[in-house]
Design a protein around this motif. Sequence first.
Motif, PDB file in Angstrom:
ATOM      1  N   LEU A  89      15.974   4.711   3.119  1.00 42.04           N
ATOM      2  CA  LEU A  89      15.165   3.488   3.136  1.00 42.04           C
ATOM      3  C   LEU A  89      13.695   3.832   3.312  1.00 42.04           C
ATOM      4  O   LEU A  89      12.827   3.229   2.679  1.00 42.04           O
ATOM      5  CB  LEU A  89      15.654   2.538   4.235  1.00 42.04           C
ATOM      6  CG  LEU A  89      14.904   1.214   4.374  1.00 42.04           C
ATOM      7  CD1 LEU A  89      14.843   0.444   3.059  1.00 42.04           C
ATOM      8  CD2 LEU A  89      15.545   0.363   5.465  1.00 42.04           C
ATOM      9  N   ASP A  90      13.409   4.828   4.125  1.00 44.46           N
ATOM     10  CA  ASP A  90      12.028   5.269   4.315  1.00 44.46           C
ATOM     11  C   ASP A  90      11.418   5.725   2.993  1.00 44.46           C
ATOM     12  O   ASP A  90      10.290   5.342   2.657  1.00 44.46           O
ATOM     13  CB  ASP A  90      11.974   6.394   5.349  1.00 44.46           C
ATOM     14  CG  ASP A  90      10.549   6.850   5.623  1.00 44.46           C
ATOM     15  OD1 ASP A  90       9.742   6.010   6.067  1.00 44.46           O
ATOM     16  OD2 ASP A  90      10.258   8.030   5.377  1.00 44.46           O
ATOM     17  N   THR A  96       7.617   2.373  -3.003  1.00 41.33           N
ATOM     18  CA  THR A  96       7.176   1.048  -3.433  1.00 41.33           C
ATOM     19  C   THR A  96       5.857   0.619  -2.784  1.00 41.33           C
ATOM     20  O   THR A  96       5.328  -0.436  -3.114  1.00 41.33           O
ATOM     21  CB  THR A  96       8.257  -0.004  -3.091  1.00 41.33           C
ATOM     22  OG1 THR A  96       8.513   0.031  -1.685  1.00 41.33           O
ATOM     23  CG2 THR A  96       9.535   0.256  -3.873  1.00 41.33           C
ATOM     24  N   GLY A  97       5.351   1.421  -1.848  1.00 39.28           N
ATOM     25  CA  GLY A  97       4.114   1.080  -1.162  1.00 39.28           C
ATOM     26  C   GLY A  97       4.302   0.114  -0.004  1.00 39.28           C
ATOM     27  O   GLY A  97       3.335  -0.270   0.653  1.00 39.28           O
ATOM     28  N   LEU A  98       5.538  -0.276   0.259  1.00 33.53           N
ATOM     29  CA  LEU A  98       5.786  -1.213   1.352  1.00 33.53           C
ATOM     30  C   LEU A  98       5.567  -0.586   2.723  1.00 33.53           C
ATOM     31  O   LEU A  98       5.398  -1.301   3.708  1.00 33.53           O
ATOM     32  CB  LEU A  98       7.203  -1.794   1.250  1.00 33.53           C
ATOM     33  CG  LEU A  98       7.406  -2.748   0.076  1.00 33.53           C
ATOM     34  CD1 LEU A  98       8.868  -3.161  -0.028  1.00 33.53           C
ATOM     35  CD2 LEU A  98       6.504  -3.960   0.211  1.00 33.53           C
ATOM     36  N   ASP A  99       5.531   0.739   2.776  1.00 41.69           N
ATOM     37  CA  ASP A  99       5.231   1.405   4.048  1.00 41.69           C
ATOM     38  C   ASP A  99       3.809   1.100   4.500  1.00 41.69           C
ATOM     39  O   ASP A  99       3.493   1.235   5.680  1.00 41.69           O
ATOM     40  CB  ASP A  99       5.457   2.914   3.944  1.00 41.69           C
ATOM     41  CG  ASP A  99       4.509   3.579   2.960  1.00 41.69           C
ATOM     42  OD1 ASP A  99       4.219   2.984   1.897  1.00 41.69           O
ATOM     43  OD2 ASP A  99       4.063   4.706   3.246  1.00 41.69           O
ATOM     44  N   GLN A 100       2.959   0.652   3.572  1.00 47.80           N
ATOM     45  CA  GLN A 100       1.582   0.288   3.909  1.00 47.80           C
ATOM     46  C   GLN A 100       1.476  -1.143   4.430  1.00 47.80           C
ATOM     47  O   GLN A 100       0.448  -1.523   4.978  1.00 47.80           O
ATOM     48  CB  GLN A 100       0.676   0.441   2.683  1.00 47.80           C
ATOM     49  CG  GLN A 100       0.663   1.846   2.112  1.00 47.80           C
ATOM     50  CD  GLN A 100       0.126   2.852   3.105  1.00 47.80           C
ATOM     51  OE1 GLN A 100      -0.947   2.661   3.669  1.00 47.80           O
ATOM     52  NE2 GLN A 100       0.880   3.922   3.336  1.00 47.80           N
ATOM     53  N   ILE A 101       2.541  -1.930   4.248  1.00 47.20           N
ATOM     54  CA  ILE A 101       2.528  -3.344   4.629  1.00 47.20           C
ATOM     55  C   ILE A 101       3.414  -3.603   5.840  1.00 47.20           C
ATOM     56  O   ILE A 101       3.009  -4.284   6.776  1.00 47.20           O
ATOM     57  CB  ILE A 101       3.001  -4.218   3.441  1.00 47.20           C
ATOM     58  CG1 ILE A 101       2.027  -4.085   2.276  1.00 47.20           C
ATOM     59  CG2 ILE A 101       3.163  -5.671   3.862  1.00 47.20           C
ATOM     60  CD1 ILE A 101       2.527  -4.687   0.988  1.00 47.20           C
ATOM     61  N   LEU A 102       4.622  -3.061   5.803  1.00 45.46           N
ATOM     62  CA  LEU A 102       5.592  -3.325   6.863  1.00 45.46           C
ATOM     63  C   LEU A 102       5.386  -2.363   8.028  1.00 45.46           C
ATOM     64  O   LEU A 102       5.430  -1.143   7.849  1.00 45.46           O
ATOM     65  CB  LEU A 102       7.024  -3.192   6.319  1.00 45.46           C
ATOM     66  CG  LEU A 102       7.396  -4.147   5.184  1.00 45.46           C
ATOM     67  CD1 LEU A 102       8.776  -3.817   4.644  1.00 45.46           C
ATOM     68  CD2 LEU A 102       7.333  -5.587   5.653  1.00 45.46           C
TER      69      LEU A 102
END
Length: 125
Positions: A89-90, A96-102
Amino acid sequence: MSDAPGLTVEHVRGTVTVVAVTGELDHHSSPGLRSGVLELVRGGHPHVVLDVSGVAFCDSSGLSALINLWHNARADGGSLVLCSVPGRLDRLLRMTGLDQILARASTVEEALAGHPALRDADGPG
């Protein structure tokens, strides 16, 4: 929340709730994740710490549910923190770049220790 399989409310303190998610986040389970957590957010617990250590698989529907929860928590003045994110998941979050948001934390304890809503609820320290 009993009708949302794979979700367990582990801790509630003030407006902060810890929810453990197990199984797969896919097109079958994502609606249950969304509705279960939104019930908490709209029920006065807008700060959600999502323990995803038990998530074995996540597809685009699961990612969409996480984004939806993040938006809804913020709209209600809250927050969403993912913790104990498994390797697969990481990687998906980073790709997807979601690590920058979540927001993420290594453990539930870390997420709670640094949570602004808990510091504010405890008063000046």
